[in-house]
Design an enzyme around this catalytic site. Sequence first.
Site, PDB file in Angstrom:
ATOM      1  CD  GLU A  13      -2.480  -1.064   2.736  1.00  0.00           C
ATOM      2  OE1 GLU A  13      -3.853  -1.673   2.775  1.00  0.00           O
ATOM      3  OE2 GLU A  13      -2.244  -0.888   3.440  1.00  0.00           O
ATOM      4  N   GLY A  79     -12.834  -4.194   1.995  1.00  0.00           N
ATOM      5  CA  GLY A  79     -13.577  -5.039   1.635  1.00  0.00           C
ATOM      6  C   GLY A  79     -15.030  -3.735   1.409  1.00  0.00           C
ATOM      7  CG  MET A 193      -8.509  -5.975   9.368  1.00  0.00           C
ATOM      8  SD  MET A 193      -7.433  -7.700   9.253  1.00  0.00           S
ATOM      9  CE  MET A 193      -7.610  -7.741  10.492  1.00  0.00           C
ATOM     10  CG  ASP A 217     -12.156  -7.259  -0.164  1.00  0.00           C
ATOM     11  OD1 ASP A 217     -12.839  -7.270   0.831  1.00  0.00           O
ATOM     12  OD2 ASP A 217     -10.771  -7.376   0.218  1.00  0.00           O
TER      13      ASP A 217
HETATM   14  N1  SAH Z   1      -2.805 -10.565   2.593  1.00  0.00           N
HETATM   15  C1  SAH Z   1      -2.151  -9.538   3.901  1.00  0.00           C
HETATM   16  C2  SAH Z   1      -2.870  -9.268   4.763  1.00  0.00           C
HETATM   17  C3  SAH Z   1      -4.086  -8.655   4.795  1.00  0.00           C
HETATM   18  S1  SAH Z   1      -5.170  -7.940   6.100  1.00  0.00           S
HETATM   19  C4  SAH Z   1      -0.636 -10.281   4.373  1.00  0.00           C
HETATM   20  O1  SAH Z   1      -0.242 -11.192   3.528  1.00  0.00           O
HETATM   21  O2  SAH Z   1       0.293  -9.528   4.528  1.00  0.00           O
HETATM   22  C5  SAH Z   1      -6.394  -7.343   5.609  1.00  0.00           C
HETATM   23  C6  SAH Z   1      -5.405  -5.692   4.930  1.00  0.00           C
HETATM   24  O3  SAH Z   1      -6.681  -4.995   3.984  1.00  0.00           O
HETATM   25  C7  SAH Z   1      -5.378  -4.847   6.802  1.00  0.00           C
HETATM   26  O4  SAH Z   1      -4.976  -3.463   6.355  1.00  0.00           O
HETATM   27  C8  SAH Z   1      -6.931  -3.919   6.546  1.00  0.00           C
HETATM   28  O5  SAH Z   1      -6.725  -3.139   7.101  1.00  0.00           O
HETATM   29  C9  SAH Z   1      -7.412  -4.695   5.009  1.00  0.00           C
HETATM   30  N2  SAH Z   1      -8.512  -4.995   4.215  1.00  0.00           N
HETATM   31  C10 SAH Z   1      -8.873  -5.291   2.934  1.00  0.00           C
HETATM   32  N3  SAH Z   1      -9.710  -5.593   3.004  1.00  0.00           N
HETATM   33  C11 SAH Z   1     -10.186  -6.815   3.718  1.00  0.00           C
HETATM   34  C12 SAH Z   1     -11.401  -7.001   4.287  1.00  0.00           C
HETATM   35  N4  SAH Z   1     -12.446  -7.903   3.646  1.00  0.00           N
HETATM   36  N5  SAH Z   1     -11.903  -7.146   5.727  1.00  0.00           N
HETATM   37  C13 SAH Z   1     -10.750  -6.658   6.632  1.00  0.00           C
HETATM   38  N6  SAH Z   1      -9.879  -5.733   6.370  1.00  0.00           N
HETATM   39  C14 SAH Z   1      -9.900  -5.447   5.526  1.00  0.00           C
END
Ligand code: SAH
Length: 252
Positions: A13, A79, A193, A217
């Site tokens: 990001e 999301g 989050m 997403d």
């Molecule tokens: N896949 C990533 C972790 C992502 S956690 C890795 O492997 O490092 C998701 C991050 O994107 C968080 O910082 C959150 O703020 C945001 N996010 C995006 N889509 C989300 C969803 N559906 N639910 C919660 N947080 C989401």
Amino acid sequence: MAKLAIVSALLDEQKGLLDQLQQPTKRIRAGRSFWSGQWAGHDVVLVLSKVGKVAAASTTVTLIEAFGVERVLFTGVAGGIGEGVKVGDVVVADAFIQHDMDSGPLFPRYEIPLYGRSTLDCDASLSAILFEAVKLGLTGVGDHFHRTSLLEAPNVHRGLIASGDQFVCDPSDVDCLRAGLQSAGHAPLAVEMEGAAVAQVCYDYGIPFAAVRTISDRADAQAHMDFSAFVQQVASPYALAIVSQFMKKLQK
Ligand code: SAH
């Protein structure tokens, strides 16, 4: 000049933003790299908070206490859970709520104990600048992604974002989350989050805060698929275009 923090949760990001920093210097504190420098004549500090509310809150406290930051911008992905909020759209937050806050029966559902409120507002003037920056910034990159048929042209939304310590990736969780919030009079556009935690720390310190999230997403079973590719290919160029415009429009 009010020093600005630009916070993201994940490395992808932040990609591209760091390159814009002039005379960058790095200090490591509490396990995070804080990059100080200049961007469009503004003093800025860039940092990755890591994921979740505690990580975001502790990063924000460090920014304020150790780096003298006086305003905060969060840029990242989320999301989409509001109607018509699709992948590739962008949401500028008006306010934040913690969807996992529940101190019942002592306090009403969602209320932050001892704050007497459930939602925390973003700063109106920073958010207005951000909203304009999104519209300008997406004009170029949006067309590009539209043409490469990866996505439909992006829409820009403004409204409530819900934060919690959960990666939401199940339609029944989304239904539950939306129904609960709706019964308390809240209609979130997106779920992520970190934002509500940053908002709460900024509220405590009386520091202006604004946030923008590109929708990665729909918080469903597909949410984890191509997450990283999406962030790299879409959200990261969006963030660069948006923050670049924001820096140009920001008052010193
Ligand atoms: N896949 C990533 C972790 C992502 S956690 C890795 O492997 O490092 C998701 C991050 O994107 C968080 O910082 C959150 O703020 C945001 N996010 C995006 N889509 C989300 C969803 N559906 N639910 C919660 N947080 C989401």
